[in-house]
Design a protein around this motif. Structure first.
Motif, PDB file in Angstrom:
ATOM      1  N   HIS A  43      -5.284-119.511  16.779  1.00  0.00           N
ATOM      2  CA  HIS A  43      -6.721-119.597  16.581  1.00  0.00           C
ATOM      3  C   HIS A  43      -7.264-120.827  17.304  1.00  0.00           C
ATOM      4  N   SER A  44      -8.446-120.672  17.847  1.00  0.00           N
ATOM      5  CA  SER A  44      -9.070-121.789  18.553  1.00  0.00           C
ATOM      6  C   SER A  44      -9.540-122.837  17.542  1.00  0.00           C
ATOM      7  N   ALA A  45      -9.884-123.990  18.060  1.00  0.00           N
ATOM      8  CA  ALA A  45     -10.391-125.071  17.217  1.00  0.00           C
ATOM      9  C   ALA A  45     -11.559-124.561  16.368  1.00  0.00           C
ATOM     10  N   LYS A  46     -12.443-123.831  16.996  1.00  0.00           N
ATOM     11  CA  LYS A  46     -13.623-123.325  16.318  1.00  0.00           C
ATOM     12  C   LYS A  46     -13.261-122.361  15.184  1.00  0.00           C
ATOM     13  N   GLN A  47     -12.358-121.461  15.472  1.00  0.00           N
ATOM     14  CA  GLN A  47     -11.928-120.518  14.442  1.00  0.00           C
ATOM     15  C   GLN A  47     -11.321-121.249  13.248  1.00  0.00           C
ATOM     16  N   ARG A  48     -10.473-122.214  13.537  1.00  0.00           N
ATOM     17  CA  ARG A  48      -9.819-122.934  12.437  1.00  0.00           C
ATOM     18  C   ARG A  48     -10.853-123.657  11.593  1.00  0.00           C
ATOM     19  N   TYR A  49     -11.847-124.193  12.248  1.00  0.00           N
ATOM     20  CA  TYR A  49     -12.909-124.863  11.506  1.00  0.00           C
ATOM     21  C   TYR A  49     -13.636-123.864  10.609  1.00  0.00           C
ATOM     22  N   GLN A  50     -13.953-122.720  11.161  1.00  0.00           N
ATOM     23  CA  GLN A  50     -14.682-121.719  10.384  1.00  0.00           C
ATOM     24  C   GLN A  50     -13.850-121.161   9.242  1.00  0.00           C
ATOM     25  N   GLU A  51     -12.558-121.053   9.458  1.00  0.00           N
ATOM     26  CA  GLU A  51     -11.678-120.595   8.386  1.00  0.00           C
ATOM     27  C   GLU A  51     -11.662-121.597   7.235  1.00  0.00           C
ATOM     28  N   LEU A  52     -11.562-122.864   7.596  1.00  0.00           N
ATOM     29  CA  LEU A  52     -11.580-123.893   6.557  1.00  0.00           C
ATOM     30  C   LEU A  52     -12.906-123.860   5.810  1.00  0.00           C
ATOM     31  N   LEU A  53     -13.957-123.706   6.568  1.00  0.00           N
ATOM     32  CA  LEU A  53     -15.290-123.646   5.992  1.00  0.00           C
ATOM     33  C   LEU A  53     -15.384-122.495   4.984  1.00  0.00           C
ATOM     34  N   ALA A  54     -14.813-121.373   5.341  1.00  0.00           N
ATOM     35  CA  ALA A  54     -14.841-120.195   4.467  1.00  0.00           C
ATOM     36  C   ALA A  54     -13.950-120.403   3.236  1.00  0.00           C
ATOM     37  N   ARG A  55     -12.813-121.012   3.450  1.00  0.00           N
ATOM     38  CA  ARG A  55     -11.825-121.173   2.392  1.00  0.00           C
ATOM     39  C   ARG A  55     -12.217-122.284   1.427  1.00  0.00           C
ATOM     40  N   SER A  56     -12.626-123.408   1.954  1.00  0.00           N
ATOM     41  CA  SER A  56     -12.908-124.570   1.105  1.00  0.00           C
ATOM     42  C   SER A  56     -14.171-125.274   1.544  1.00  0.00           C
ATOM     43  N   TYR A 116      -6.767-132.845  10.206  1.00  0.00           N
ATOM     44  CA  TYR A 116      -6.172-131.761   9.408  1.00  0.00           C
ATOM     45  C   TYR A 116      -6.177-130.453  10.192  1.00  0.00           C
ATOM     46  N   LEU A 117      -7.236-130.213  10.935  1.00  0.00           N
ATOM     47  CA  LEU A 117      -7.346-128.989  11.725  1.00  0.00           C
ATOM     48  C   LEU A 117      -6.559-129.065  13.038  1.00  0.00           C
ATOM     49  N   GLY A 118      -6.024-130.236  13.317  1.00  0.00           N
ATOM     50  CA  GLY A 118      -5.255-130.403  14.542  1.00  0.00           C
ATOM     51  C   GLY A 118      -6.129-130.565  15.763  1.00  0.00           C
ATOM     52  N   ILE A 119      -7.319-131.133  15.594  1.00  0.00           N
ATOM     53  CA  ILE A 119      -8.211-131.387  16.722  1.00  0.00           C
ATOM     54  C   ILE A 119      -8.737-132.817  16.622  1.00  0.00           C
ATOM     55  N   THR A 120      -9.456-133.252  17.639  1.00  0.00           N
ATOM     56  CA  THR A 120     -10.013-134.599  17.584  1.00  0.00           C
ATOM     57  C   THR A 120     -11.388-134.562  16.915  1.00  0.00           C
ATOM     58  N   GLN A 121     -11.783-135.721  16.472  1.00  0.00           N
ATOM     59  CA  GLN A 121     -13.097-135.901  15.871  1.00  0.00           C
ATOM     60  C   GLN A 121     -14.174-135.427  16.845  1.00  0.00           C
ATOM     61  N   VAL A 122     -13.974-135.749  18.096  1.00  0.00           N
ATOM     62  CA  VAL A 122     -14.934-135.425  19.148  1.00  0.00           C
ATOM     63  C   VAL A 122     -15.118-133.906  19.255  1.00  0.00           C
ATOM     64  N   THR A 123     -14.007-133.208  19.294  1.00  0.00           N
ATOM     65  CA  THR A 123     -14.087-131.745  19.379  1.00  0.00           C
ATOM     66  C   THR A 123     -14.766-131.163  18.152  1.00  0.00           C
ATOM     67  N   LEU A 124     -14.414-131.685  16.999  1.00  0.00           N
ATOM     68  CA  LEU A 124     -15.025-131.160  15.771  1.00  0.00           C
ATOM     69  C   LEU A 124     -16.538-131.361  15.796  1.00  0.00           C
ATOM     70  N   SER A 125     -16.952-132.507  16.267  1.00  0.00           N
ATOM     71  CA  SER A 125     -18.378-132.783  16.345  1.00  0.00           C
ATOM     72  C   SER A 125     -19.075-131.761  17.259  1.00  0.00           C
ATOM     73  N   ARG A 126     -18.449-131.463  18.377  1.00  0.00           N
ATOM     74  CA  ARG A 126     -19.034-130.474  19.297  1.00  0.00           C
ATOM     75  C   ARG A 126     -19.094-129.101  18.653  1.00  0.00           C
ATOM     76  N   ILE A 127     -18.054-128.734  17.963  1.00  0.00           N
ATOM     77  CA  ILE A 127     -18.020-127.419  17.303  1.00  0.00           C
ATOM     78  C   ILE A 127     -19.155-127.295  16.303  1.00  0.00           C
ATOM     79  N   ARG A 128     -19.360-128.351  15.555  1.00  0.00           N
ATOM     80  CA  ARG A 128     -20.388-128.304  14.521  1.00  0.00           C
ATOM     81  C   ARG A 128     -21.794-128.242  15.121  1.00  0.00           C
ATOM     82  N   SER A 129     -21.958-128.869  16.273  1.00  0.00           N
ATOM     83  CA  SER A 129     -23.301-128.903  16.845  1.00  0.00           C
ATOM     84  C   SER A 129     -23.710-127.542  17.406  1.00  0.00           C
TER      85      SER A 129
END
Lengths: 187, 187
Positions: free
Chosen positions: B144-157, B172-185
DNA sequence: CGCCGAGTTGAACTGAATCAAGAAACGTGG
DNA sequence: CCACGTTTCTTGATTCAGTTCAACTCGGCG
């Protein structure tokens, strides 16, 4: 059969009573090379201990064949998810060599667990061990490069590299066949 | 304490005898926010059940802080490797909120396992479950891509996202803070 | 002999990391 | 309660490991 019982006994002591009950619940199977012993959609009814031979556990992802696990002599293999849930298995088990397997059925294992505390302890310890190895694998996938993972496998199980087609190795390592080929060529 | 015993009981039935022995072996702890309850290099002597609060298990990799696991109410947390091997822990546990924990020590757990088959069964089932969730996590990291993993976590918890700094979520998702920030935006 | 699966090699592409710099939020002390 | 420093978060530019697509080689086997 003694091989298997010994394997278990090393993990935690088993009473003679347990051992004799256990022997009566075990079945031995012989399979030729390249036979499927757990089909997709079938409930996994056995856990297998490999006395002789080599098998793999795999599944399909976007039509691609992904190897999840190799079992050689003195390893246990099964469609764990399916076995414990008794639901149809996504995963498939096939022999990569002719195999002698020692098998225990779900019903028998449950019965034995019920009756013999010492066996359930062995099961508990094995499960914790399986958890810990998954943890290591997760760590390797997250932080080690394709090359490092290959070298770790090479160090840990050099024999597997000889006995298994490279495509299976690649998907087990979480890389493509192409990348594995490049890794092997350099050095 | 009842919360914990109930939690266990749902997994597999416990005798009254087991339960009363168990109660006597449990300790409750209260911790403030941002306290370390397992230090690196220390042997993990307890498994904790979270009655209230939120904690994380993490470790350092190249000086970077990597979150391995979050535990909220009704979860178990511990330095599993260290606990079962009784060797110094690489991993660290800290509270992210004020916590009420129910704890069992290694010695007590071993004693209880020895004495009560039904409890050891619960332990076995929990361990298999832990193995299966690690397996899912490995799968997600691999495919799963970084984005998918984020969305799965979002759905689960979804609650965790509210309660935890993004940096911890990212590792925890195995990505950097920077990537997570981009995904969320995006979106 | 020719086909076929397994393996290799090359070129182009891509998701996410890294590096770097700025903005916002946070808490601690004056 | 404001000011300052610190940590947390965002945004942009660049880089890189590994993928994908595609063509080619090789050894076996019907």
């Amino acid at each position: 059969m003694d091989n298997f019982i010994n394997y278990l006994q090393v993990i935690s002591k088993l009473s003679d009573d347990t051992k004799s009950d256990l022997v009566n619940c075990l079945t031995t199977f012989e399979f030729a090379k390249n036979k499927t012993i757990l089909k997709q959609g079938q409930v996994c009814n056995y856990l297998y201990f490999v006395d002789k031979g080599l098998l793999r556990l795999f599944y399909y992802r976007d039509g691609k064949d992904i190897t999840d696990y190799f079992a050689t002599e003195q390893n246990i293999i099964g469609g764990i998810d399916s076995f414990f849930s008794q639901k149809p298995s996504e995963k498939i088990i096939e022999t990569l060599e002719a195999c002698s397997l020692i098998a225990i059925s779900f019903d028998n294992l449950e019965k034995l667990y019920q009756k013999h505390h010492d066996l359930e302890r062995v099961g508990r310890i094995l499960s914790v061990g399986a958890f810990l190895s998954m943890q290591e694998r997760l760590f390797a996938i997250q932080f080690h490069s394709a090359k490092q993972r290959y070298q770790e496998l090479l160090a840990r199980s050099p024999d597997i590299l000889q006995r298994v087609p490279l495509g299976h190795i690649a998907s087990y390592l979480g890389i493509t066949q192409v990348t594995l080929s490049r890794i092997r060529s350099q050095k």
